[in-house]
Motif scaffolding. Structure first.
Motif, mmCIF file in Angstrom:
data_model
loop_
_atom_site.group_PDB
_atom_site.id
_atom_site.type_symbol
_atom_site.label_atom_id
_atom_site.label_comp_id
_atom_site.label_asym_id
_atom_site.label_seq_id
_atom_site.Cartn_x
_atom_site.Cartn_y
_atom_site.Cartn_z
ATOM 1 N N ASN A 14 -7.643 6.333 -7.503
ATOM 2 C CA ASN A 14 -7.982 6.170 -6.086
ATOM 3 C C ASN A 14 -8.877 7.295 -5.606
ATOM 4 O O ASN A 14 -8.688 8.466 -5.953
ATOM 5 N N GLY A 17 -9.459 5.300 -0.864
ATOM 6 C CA GLY A 17 -9.339 3.842 -0.943
ATOM 7 C C GLY A 17 -8.175 3.282 -0.164
ATOM 8 O O GLY A 17 -7.510 2.343 -0.625
ATOM 9 N N LEU A 21 -5.968 -0.010 -1.197
ATOM 10 C CA LEU A 21 -4.558 0.121 -1.543
ATOM 11 C C LEU A 21 -3.688 -0.760 -0.647
ATOM 12 O O LEU A 21 -2.714 -1.364 -1.123
ATOM 13 N N VAL A 41 -0.374 6.011 -8.859
ATOM 14 C CA VAL A 41 -1.647 6.178 -8.163
ATOM 15 C C VAL A 41 -2.144 7.587 -8.448
ATOM 16 O O VAL A 41 -1.499 8.575 -8.084
ATOM 17 N N ASP A 43 -4.944 10.218 -7.675
ATOM 18 C CA ASP A 43 -5.881 10.394 -6.573
ATOM 19 C C ASP A 43 -6.931 11.448 -6.890
ATOM 20 O O ASP A 43 -6.625 12.595 -7.205
ATOM 21 N N SER A 46 -8.861 12.595 -2.527
ATOM 22 C CA SER A 46 -9.154 11.854 -1.297
ATOM 23 C C SER A 46 -8.910 12.711 -0.068
ATOM 24 O O SER A 46 -8.040 13.581 -0.060
ATOM 25 N N SER A 50 -4.937 7.556 2.429
ATOM 26 C CA SER A 50 -4.462 6.619 1.408
ATOM 27 C C SER A 50 -3.135 7.058 0.795
ATOM 28 O O SER A 50 -2.246 6.229 0.575
ATOM 29 N N SER A 95 -8.454 -0.166 -8.311
ATOM 30 C CA SER A 95 -7.739 -0.278 -7.036
ATOM 31 C C SER A 95 -8.089 -1.551 -6.283
ATOM 32 O O SER A 95 -7.451 -1.860 -5.273
#
Length: 336
Positions: A14, A17, A21, A41, A43, A46, A50, A95
């Protein structure tokens, strides 16, 4: 991370996103078999909400890996697979992918029964048009003799309607990175995804190395997934054009024997020149410039790949350009 390890780590990479998600993660959680799969998930640094969404809505059902920055698709997955622990299998799941009930069980059962298989994929259909195959992998991927990828159900930009014509389990050359199950030991032994690719064609490059290592890559259409596509880079963007052209050149350079790759790349320069001229004629100057950048950066990066295999796995393959543009074959079933 949870202390209870499962057979499969389903890893969703991710980066900012949240909306994806919200739309797709619930189907993955609900339609995966919790007896064998754990959803993770990972990441890529980010800065949206999210991870707050994941933590609040799926506490205890989804694990979260947090990275300090965006490492791209390839290195992001490499880091995630290093961190998840000793799962037997890992799934690279985009995703923007929804999955049908039992998708992971069908892939898992095949891999367990066929130890010669190193990786597999489900049948990949379009999320927006579920009666049609999706561009990124359809019902299994192949390479032609010049390194152009195509699929059962998709040749270049022509996607077939799915009427069950490719529902047989089949050995393929590459499995889609949108939804790819691989033995974790195989992933690590072949070196994982090439981080220098950043994104695009990195799964084809890895599958080439899986084939060279003596494992099979397979499509199991009894498992079904639905891909939105274009979530990271939309089709037609100059950056996508750049990555596709550059990474295809790198892939050929890496995976062909020394005696073959020079001639293969001479031919590709000819084909890429034709593509560049088409962009010029169509006034797509950003894409034309992207092709030039791709060749320039390939020339700089190729020195990083000093070793080459002894086998040429694509020398006897079809010429998909001839099949598609001259013979007008638009369906995989029409190919030799």
């Amino acid at each position: 991370m949870t202390d209870t390890l499962k057979d499969i780590a389903v890893i969703i990479l991710n980066w900012n996103g949240e909306q994806l998600l919200k739309e797709f993660l619930p189907t993955v959680v609900d339609n995966s078999d919790s007896r064998i799969s754990r959803i993770v998930v990972a990441d890529n640094g980010s800065d949206d909400a999210s991870l707050d969404f994941v933590a609040s809505q799926f506490d205890g059902r989804v694990d979260i890996l947090r990275f300090d920055k965006n490492y791209g698709f390839a290195e992001g997955y490499n880091r995630a697979i290093e961190h998840v622990g000793d799962y037997k299998y890992v799934v690279l799941l985009n995703s923007d992918v929804a999955v049908a009930k039992g998708w992971d069980r069908a892939l898992f059962d095949y891999m367990e029964a066929n130890p010669e298989a190193g990786a597999c994929q489900p049948k990949l259909l379009s999320y927006k048009h579920p009666n049609y195959f999706e561009y990124a992998g359809a019902s299994g991927g192949y390479l032609d003799r010049n390194g152009y990828p195509y699929c059962r159900g998709r040749i270049f930009f022509t996607c077939e309607e799915d009427s069950g014509q490719y529902d047989d389990i089949a050995e393929i050359f590459w499995a889609t990175g949108a939804c790819l199950m691989i033995k974790r030991s195989v992933y690590l032994s072949v070196g994982g995804l090439d981080k220098d690719f950043f994104a695009h064609m990195e799964e084809i490059d890895m599958c080439w190395r899986i084939n060279l290592a003596g494992y099979k890559v397979v499509v199991v259409p009894q498992a079904v997934a639905y891909h939105l596509g274009g979530a990271s880079l939309s089709a037609g963007t100059s950056q996508k054009t750049y990555l596709n052209f550059r990474n295809n050149l790198l892939m050929l350079h890496k995976n062909l024997p020394r005696r073959d790759y020079r001639w293969a790349l001479i031919k590709r320069r000819l084909y890429d020149t034709i593509a560049w001229l088409r962009y010029i004629i169509s006034f797509e100057f950003r894409n034309a410039l992207a092709v030039l950048r791709a060749h320039r950066d390939y020339a700089k990066m190729k020195k990083n790949y000093a070793s080459h295999p002894d086998k040429n796995l694509i020398k006897d393959n079809t010429n998909i350009l001839v099949e598609y543009y001259i013979k007008r074959h638009r369906k995989f079933s029409q190919l030799k």
